[in-house]
Design a protein around this motif. Structure first.
Motif, PDB file in Angstrom:
ATOM      1  N   ASN A 182     -10.591  16.309  54.949  1.00 26.77           N
ATOM      2  CA  ASN A 182     -10.806  15.309  55.982  1.00 26.77           C
ATOM      3  C   ASN A 182     -12.304  15.059  56.143  1.00 26.77           C
ATOM      4  OD1 ASN A 182     -10.337  13.520  58.044  1.00 26.77           O
ATOM      5  ND2 ASN A 182      -9.961  15.085  59.609  1.00 26.77           N
ATOM      6  N   GLY A 183     -12.705  13.795  55.980  1.00 25.73           N
ATOM      7  CA  GLY A 183     -14.107  13.427  56.019  1.00 25.73           C
ATOM      8  C   GLY A 183     -14.723  13.239  54.648  1.00 25.73           C
ATOM      9  N   ASP A 227     -13.019   2.531  57.016  1.00 20.78           N
ATOM     10  CA  ASP A 227     -12.321   1.919  55.889  1.00 20.78           C
ATOM     11  C   ASP A 227     -11.795   3.010  54.967  1.00 20.78           C
ATOM     12  OD1 ASP A 227     -12.858  -0.661  56.766  1.00 20.78           O
ATOM     13  OD2 ASP A 227     -14.814  -0.696  55.760  1.00 20.78           O
ATOM     14  N   PHE A 228     -10.491   3.037  54.810  1.00 20.70           N
ATOM     15  CA  PHE A 228      -9.852   4.006  53.919  1.00 20.70           C
ATOM     16  C   PHE A 228     -10.205   3.700  52.464  1.00 20.70           C
ATOM     17  CE2 PHE A 228      -5.543   5.249  51.944  1.00 20.70           C
ATOM     18  CZ  PHE A 228      -6.057   6.451  51.503  1.00 20.70           C
ATOM     19  N   VAL A 234     -11.502   9.313  53.561  1.00 25.70           N
ATOM     20  CA  VAL A 234     -10.483   9.768  54.506  1.00 25.70           C
ATOM     21  C   VAL A 234     -11.171  10.298  55.762  1.00 25.70           C
ATOM     22  CG1 VAL A 234      -8.673  10.209  52.831  1.00 25.70           C
ATOM     23  CG2 VAL A 234     -10.344  11.966  53.237  1.00 25.70           C
ATOM     24  N   LYS A 235     -10.921   9.629  56.870  1.00 28.86           N
ATOM     25  CA  LYS A 235     -11.409  10.088  58.174  1.00 28.86           C
ATOM     26  C   LYS A 235     -10.244   9.998  59.153  1.00 28.86           C
ATOM     27  CE  LYS A 235     -15.125   7.893  59.462  1.00 28.86           C
ATOM     28  NZ  LYS A 235     -16.346   7.586  60.249  1.00 28.86           N
ATOM     29  N   GLU A 253      -3.552  13.508  49.625  1.00 31.76           N
ATOM     30  CA  GLU A 253      -3.258  14.633  50.510  1.00 31.76           C
ATOM     31  C   GLU A 253      -4.561  15.055  51.181  1.00 31.76           C
ATOM     32  OE1 GLU A 253      -1.292  17.656  48.306  1.00 31.76           O
ATOM     33  OE2 GLU A 253       0.625  16.583  48.269  1.00 31.76           O
ATOM     34  N   VAL A 254      -4.565  14.986  52.500  1.00 34.59           N
ATOM     35  CA  VAL A 254      -5.778  15.252  53.274  1.00 34.59           C
ATOM     36  C   VAL A 254      -5.676  16.648  53.877  1.00 34.59           C
ATOM     37  CG1 VAL A 254      -7.297  14.417  55.087  1.00 34.59           C
ATOM     38  CG2 VAL A 254      -5.909  12.789  53.794  1.00 34.59           C
ATOM     39  N   GLU A 255      -6.573  17.514  53.457  1.00 34.48           N
ATOM     40  CA  GLU A 255      -6.600  18.874  53.984  1.00 34.48           C
ATOM     41  C   GLU A 255      -7.593  18.952  55.141  1.00 34.48           C
ATOM     42  OE1 GLU A 255      -6.726  22.111  51.274  1.00 34.48           O
ATOM     43  OE2 GLU A 255      -6.202  20.852  49.570  1.00 34.48           O
TER      44      GLU A 255
END
Length: 520
Positions: free
Chosen positions: A230-231, A267-268, A296-297, A385-387
């Motif tokens: 994430n980030g 913005d993704f 990814v945020k 997949e965002v950890e």
């Protein structure tokens, strides 16, 4: 007995092949050829549409997509009537000049022995058509068996499939559908439009086992996946290869996020199409590159289920003394996903991997087909997949010496298994070990928020007022976050990534960060 007859026929045709030519007897009588229409027996003939990624689409005109240009009138009952009659024969999809097109036949072998059919192809009229014959072997009394015959239209216009030709036991047969009343068909005439380029995409990411199903019904030609913190931001390099015979002249790219309930900040997916278009027109066999930034945020606030997992491990993250931040290491997050998906729901597992999915659509055209207003679509499915990385478990404020400033206090938890640093603008780096939580204090100038519209005073538009208030709060969070410039870095990776407080700031904190309207 049938076997003996066919063997005798094969021995005769080995000396004198059976053709579809008339035989003229000495007395002048002409014997017509007799085609083998029941070797094999054909029950249905179906013209197949092109694969989804190759199907042509017509650009919509201002007057509508189906307006005829042959008449000066927008509506003509005569044209409508003739179209109604034509609909019984003409199919509602198009073939493309130069592309391999398919016709499926359902056949079966009535003979009690294996039937070898050679040189089986299509008989067509209307458009120059290169038929690519096939050879097949049907088991004895096989039952219905699908056979696909293919060919390539060389010109444009209307093409009609009149039948098929075969070579059985050395006898060549032209079998016309008009002479086969029992054959079912979905129509025999299809329009062939001018040639279009063919685009093939490949990426720098591995293929994904997750297949996206868009609501539009379009198929995804390629699915790729990536695992990010994430980030984190990562570049996706896409190679665009023109594998057709026409130049690729036009390209439009759109993206749509699907199948997610997560709140996205920023913005993704972003890109600069101009860099790719500078490589156009893309000639056949050439490759252009297209770069997409994946950013990814998600929400960095600590989730209740994560807090529960931490409490199960005997760790309190509800509040930390400013003077002595505690350091307690919890079990590291497992980097690899469990083979059994049920393992991810065990008590104490607080990896909480979230999923983002998006579809990149490439709309492209070129060559004669582009002149006639046709284009093609190609879609790329992206599974991310965002950890979790860092969490803000608690946020509060303290007054500063100046009334125009205050201290923003953030309790930061490192949920990764790596040692990382986190910093804000004009602040020193704060080191966090794996599973460690510390407090960081950021001195910030208070905000005026003068540019944000006030909520309407009357309650007549309650829904609009509520929505406006949410938008104002989001805008405030965005402005505050942009001034803080919080970044974190896994020390061993040497890359800086972002962290956002937009989903953490509550109304009370926002009020404390707002500049008072009167200054003494």
């Amino acid at each position: 007995e049938k076997k003996d007859v066919t063997q005798s026929l094969e021995s005769y045709t080995a000396k004198c092949p059976g053709t579809m030519e008339f035989i003229t007897l000495p007395d002048g009588l002409k014997l017509p050829p007799v085609p083998f229409t029941k070797l094999p027996i054909v029950r249905s003939v179906k013209l197949l549409n092109l694969p989804t990624s190759l199907r042509p689409h017509k650009m919509k005109s201002l007057l509508g997509q189906n307006v005829s240009t042959k008449s000066p009138f927008i509506y003509s009952p005569i044209i409508a009537h003739s179209r109604g009659e034509e609909r019984n024969k003409k199919i509602d999809f198009q073939w493309v000049q130069g592309d391999v097109c398919e016709v499926q036949l359902m056949v079966y072998n009535p003979m009690p022995f294996e039937l070898r059919v050679e040189n089986m192809g299509l008989l067509t009229t209307g458009v120059e058509f290169e038929s690519l014959p096939a050879a097949l072997s049907l088991p004895a009394e096989s039952g219905l068996y699908p056979v696909t015959l293919v060919g390539v239209p060389q010109t444009t216009g209307q093409i009609t499939v009149n039948g098929y030709h075969t070579s059985v036991f050395g006898v060549f047969s032209d079998c016309l559908l008009d002479n086969l009343p029992g054959v079912k068909t979905n129509g025999c005439t299809v329009e062939v439009i001018p040639a279009l380029p063919r685009l093939q995409i490949s990426t720098s990411l591995p293929r994904s086992a997750h297949t996206l199903q868009p609501s539009s019904g379009d198929e995804i030609s390629t699915n790729v996946s990536v695992q990010l913190y994430n980030g984190e931001t990562q570049q996706l390099i896409i190679k665009l290869e023109n594998i057709g015979t026409e130049p690729l002249e036009k390209l439009e790219v759109t993206a749509k996020t699907v199948n997610t309930k997560e709140k996205l900040y920023g913005d993704f997916l972003s890109w600069k199409l101009e860099d790719t278009l500078s490589q156009f027109p893309l000639k056949p066999g050439k490759i252009a590159t297209f770069t997409v930034n994946i950013k990814v945020k998600l929400d960095f606030s600590c989730q209740e289920n994560l807090l529960q997992d931490l409490s199960d491990d005997g760790i309190s993250v509800s509040g930390l003394p400013l003077s002595s931040p505690f350091r307690q290491v919890v079990k590291p997050r497992v980097e690899t996903k469990p083979i059994n998906p049920q393992e991810s729901s065990k008590v104490g597992d607080f990896s909480h991997v979230k999923t983002l999915e998006a579809i990149l659509n490439f709309k492209y055209s070129g060559g004669p087909g582009h002149v006639e207003g046709y284009y093609r679509n190609l879609s790329l499915g992206l599974h991310v997949e965002v950890e979790p990385s860092v969490f803000f478990t608690r946020v509060s404020t303290l007054p500063a010496t100046s009334t125009r400033q205050c201290h923003l206090l953030l309790d930061v938890f490192n949920s990764t298994e790596h040692e990382l640093t986190i910093s804000a603008r004009n602040n020193e780096d704060l080191i966090l070990h794996a599973g460690e939580c510390q407090r960081m204090a950021i001195q910030v100038d208070k905000f005026s928020f003068e540019s944000f519209p006030e909520s309407p005073a009357d309650g007549t538009q309650f829904a609009n007022a509520k929505q406006l208030e949410e938008e104002r709060q989001q805008a405030k969070g965005l402005e505050i976050n942009s001034k803080l410039d919080i970044c974190w870095k896994i020390i061993s990776f040497h890359k800086y990534w972002e962290a956002s407080v937009e989903g953490v700031l509550n109304q009370l904190v926002l009020e404390h960060l707002q500049l008072a309207p009167l200054q003494w």
